[in-house]
Design an enzyme around this catalytic site. Structure first.
Site, PDB file in Angstrom:
ATOM      1  N   LEU A   1       4.135   2.612  16.906  1.00 47.32           N
ATOM      2  CA  LEU A   1       4.031   2.143  15.531  1.00 47.32           C
ATOM      3  C   LEU A   1       2.725   1.370  15.390  1.00 47.32           C
ATOM      4  O   LEU A   1       2.379   0.564  16.255  1.00 47.32           O
ATOM      5  CB  LEU A   1       5.200   1.220  15.171  1.00 47.32           C
ATOM      6  CG  LEU A   1       6.472   1.846  14.598  1.00 47.32           C
ATOM      7  CD1 LEU A   1       7.540   0.774  14.425  1.00 47.32           C
ATOM      8  CD2 LEU A   1       6.202   2.537  13.272  1.00 47.32           C
ATOM      9  N   ASP A   2       2.004   1.591  14.284  1.00 45.83           N
ATOM     10  CA  ASP A   2       0.779   0.834  14.036  1.00 45.83           C
ATOM     11  C   ASP A   2       1.088  -0.655  13.985  1.00 45.83           C
ATOM     12  O   ASP A   2       2.212  -1.070  13.653  1.00 45.83           O
ATOM     13  CB  ASP A   2       0.141   1.263  12.716  1.00 45.83           C
ATOM     14  CG  ASP A   2      -0.328   2.713  12.742  1.00 45.83           C
ATOM     15  OD1 ASP A   2      -0.623   3.211  13.839  1.00 45.83           O
ATOM     16  OD2 ASP A   2      -0.384   3.333  11.660  1.00 45.83           O
ATOM     17  N   SER A   3       0.081  -1.484  14.265  1.00 47.97           N
ATOM     18  CA  SER A   3       0.297  -2.934  14.238  1.00 47.97           C
ATOM     19  C   SER A   3       0.714  -3.420  12.850  1.00 47.97           C
ATOM     20  O   SER A   3       1.472  -4.385  12.724  1.00 47.97           O
ATOM     21  CB  SER A   3      -0.980  -3.666  14.686  1.00 47.97           C
ATOM     22  OG  SER A   3      -2.074  -3.321  13.857  1.00 47.97           O
TER      23      SER A   3
ATOM     24  N   ALA B   1       2.603  -1.818  10.833  1.00 49.62           N
ATOM     25  CA  ALA B   1       3.909  -1.247  10.484  1.00 49.62           C
ATOM     26  C   ALA B   1       5.032  -2.033  11.144  1.00 49.62           C
ATOM     27  O   ALA B   1       4.834  -2.769  12.104  1.00 49.62           O
ATOM     28  CB  ALA B   1       3.973   0.214  10.916  1.00 49.62           C
TER      29      ALA B   1
ATOM     30  N   ARG C   1      -0.078   7.859   7.348  1.00 48.89           N
ATOM     31  CA  ARG C   1      -1.354   7.477   6.732  1.00 48.89           C
ATOM     32  C   ARG C   1      -2.111   8.704   6.221  1.00 48.89           C
ATOM     33  O   ARG C   1      -2.705   8.685   5.131  1.00 48.89           O
ATOM     34  CB  ARG C   1      -2.211   6.707   7.738  1.00 48.89           C
ATOM     35  CG  ARG C   1      -1.732   5.280   7.984  1.00 48.89           C
ATOM     36  CD  ARG C   1      -2.594   4.586   9.008  1.00 48.89           C
ATOM     37  NE  ARG C   1      -2.409   5.122  10.353  1.00 48.89           N
ATOM     38  CZ  ARG C   1      -3.385   5.258  11.255  1.00 48.89           C
ATOM     39  NH1 ARG C   1      -4.620   4.915  10.940  1.00 48.89           N
ATOM     40  NH2 ARG C   1      -3.126   5.735  12.454  1.00 48.89           N
TER      41      ARG C   1
END
Length: 350
Positions: free
Chosen positions: A120-122, A124, A256
Site C-alpha cells: 500500500l502506498d504511504s 493510503a 492511481r
C-alpha cells in the site's frame, strides 16, 4: 531467594516467642525493631518471586511468538510505508516477548519470519495482509487475489505521482463534467484491460525501484501497458471536483493510474486524493484488520485461528510444534513481496 526465606522464617519465630512473654519496655522495643526487618524480608521475597514469574512469562510469550504460523491482516494508517509498518509490528512483538534477552543461549537458533503481500502506498490506508512463520510462503497467493478499494479522485489537477503527495504538473478545467459523464466512461475501465503503471511505483529497472530513480532526478521511461483485471467499478459520489469510486480489481492494478486515465478520458486530468483498501482476498477492513493497539502476541494468535478458516483448504497450515524456549535465540527476518512478477520481488532484512 533462600536468604530471603530464611529471614522470613527467623522473624516469624521471634514473633511467636515474644507473644508468650509478658511485654516489657525492652521486649516492646525489640518487637518494634523486628517489624522493618520482616517488611524488608517480605519485600525481597516478593521481588524475587515477581522476577522469576516475569522471566517465566517472557519465556512463554517467546515460545508462543515463535510458534505463530499463518496469515492475518492489520490496519495500515496513512503515513508509513508498508515496509515501515511491518518493521513497527515486528518491534512490538519482539518487545512484548523480551527477545532477544541475555537469558537465551545460542545453542539453537530460531528465526521469526514475517512479511506482507500487496504494498500500500504511504498515503493510503486499509487492509495489509501479513504472513508470519510459514505463512510467509502463502503471500504470493495474496498478490494474485482480488482487492477492493474506495478511492477519492480530484478533477482538474495532475501530479507527477498521480496522487495528492506529488507536485502539480498540469491543471485543466472540469466545470462542465457531470455525474453522467463519469458513469458513462466507467465501462471502458471494467473487465480485462491494459494499464500503464505509474512512474512512481515499486516496479523496477535494473534492480532499482522506479520511484527511487525518479526521486534522484533520473530520467525514467514509462513501463509498457500490461494486462490487468477490474471486476467491478462504480461511482459512489460526485461533488465537483471530487468523485468517489468503489473498485474491485486483480493483482498488479494501480488505482492511481485508473484515476489519472479517467481524468484524461473526460478531457481533463485527475489525481488520487484519498485511498482506502477495504478488502484483500478474504480479509476485510472492518472484520479482520487488527488496529495497532491489538498488535499483541495473543491477539495475533486469535486472529490466525479465526483467519485460517477463510483460506482455501490447499493453503491451510498445520500448527507448528513449539520449540524449547530455553534453547532459542531470535533472529528476525521480514519479507516484502511486490506485485511485479518475474522480477526480484523479495526483500529480506535480518
Amino acid at each position: 531467594m533462600a536468604a530471603a526465606e530464611a529471614a522470613v522464617v527467623s522473624s516469624s519465630s521471634l514473633e511467636t516467642d515474644t507473644a508468650l512473654v509478658p511485654e516489657t519496655a525492652g521486649t516492646a522495643a525489640a518487637t518494634a525493631a523486628t517489624s522493618p526487618a520482616r517488611a524488608a524480608a517480605a519485600a525481597i521475597a516478593a521481588a524475587a518471586r515477581t522476577g522469576s514469574e516475569a522471566r517465566v512469562s517472557k519465556a512463554a510469550l517467546a515460545t508462543k511468538l515463535l510458534s505463530l504460523s499463518g496469515v492475518f491482516a492489520v490496519h495500515k494508517p496513512k503515513g508509513p510505508t508498508s515496509a515501515e509498518l511491518l518493521n513497527r509490528l515486528k518491534e512490538k512483538l519482539l518487545a512484548e516477548a523480551g527477545m532477544p534477552s541475555p537469558e537465551w543461549t545460542k545453542r539453537k537458533k530460531q528465526t521469526l519470519k514475517i512479511g506482507h503481500g500487496g504494498t500500500l502506498d504511504s498515503a493510503a490506508r486499509g487492509v495489509l495482509v501479513v504472513g508470519i512463520g510459514r505463512g510467509t510462503k502463502m503471500l504470493t497467493s495474496m498478490l494474485s487475489g482480488s482487492k477492493r478499494y474506495i478511492a477519492i479522485g480530484e478533477l482538474g489537477k495532475a501530479t507527477d505521482t498521480l496522487d495528492s503527495t506529488g507536485k502539480v504538473t498540469e491543471e485543466k478545467p472540469y466545470d462542465k463534467i457531470t455525474q453522467e459523464d463519469i458513469e458513462g466512461i466507467l465501462q471502458k475501465f471494467t473487465g480485462n484491460i491494459m494499464q500503464v503503471p505509474p512512474l512512481y511505483s515499486a516496479l523496477k529497472k535494473d534492480g532499482q525501484r522506479l520511484s527511487t530513480l525518479m526521486k534522484r532526478g533520473e530520467v525514467v521511461e514509462a513501463k509498457p501497458a500490461r494486462p490487468v483485471t477490474v471486476y467491478s467499478l462504480s461511482l459512489q459520489k460526485f461533488q465537483p471536483p471530487f468523485f468517489t469510486l468503489d473498485v474491485e480489481c486483480g493483482g498488479g492494478f494501480y488505482i492511481r493510474s485508473l484515476v489519472s486515465d479517467i481524468g484524461k478520458e473526460l478531457s481533463s486530468c485527475a489525481n488520487v486524493l484519498e485511498l482506502t483498501r477495504t478488502k484483500q482476498g478474504p480479509f476485510t477492513l472492518e472484520e479482520h484488520a487488527l488496529p495497532e493497539d491489538r498488535w499483541t502476541i495473543d491477539d495475533i494468535a486469535q486472529s490466525l485461528e479465526h483467519c485460517s478458516s477463510l483460506l482455501p483448504a490447499e493453503l491451510a497450515l498445520k500448527k507448528s510444534k513449539p520449540e524449547e524456549s530455553n534453547e532459542q535465540v531470535l533472529s528476525c527476518e521480514y519479507i516484502t513481496l511486490s506485485e511485479t512478477k518475474g522480477e526480484d520481488d523479495v526483500i529480506k532484512s535480518s
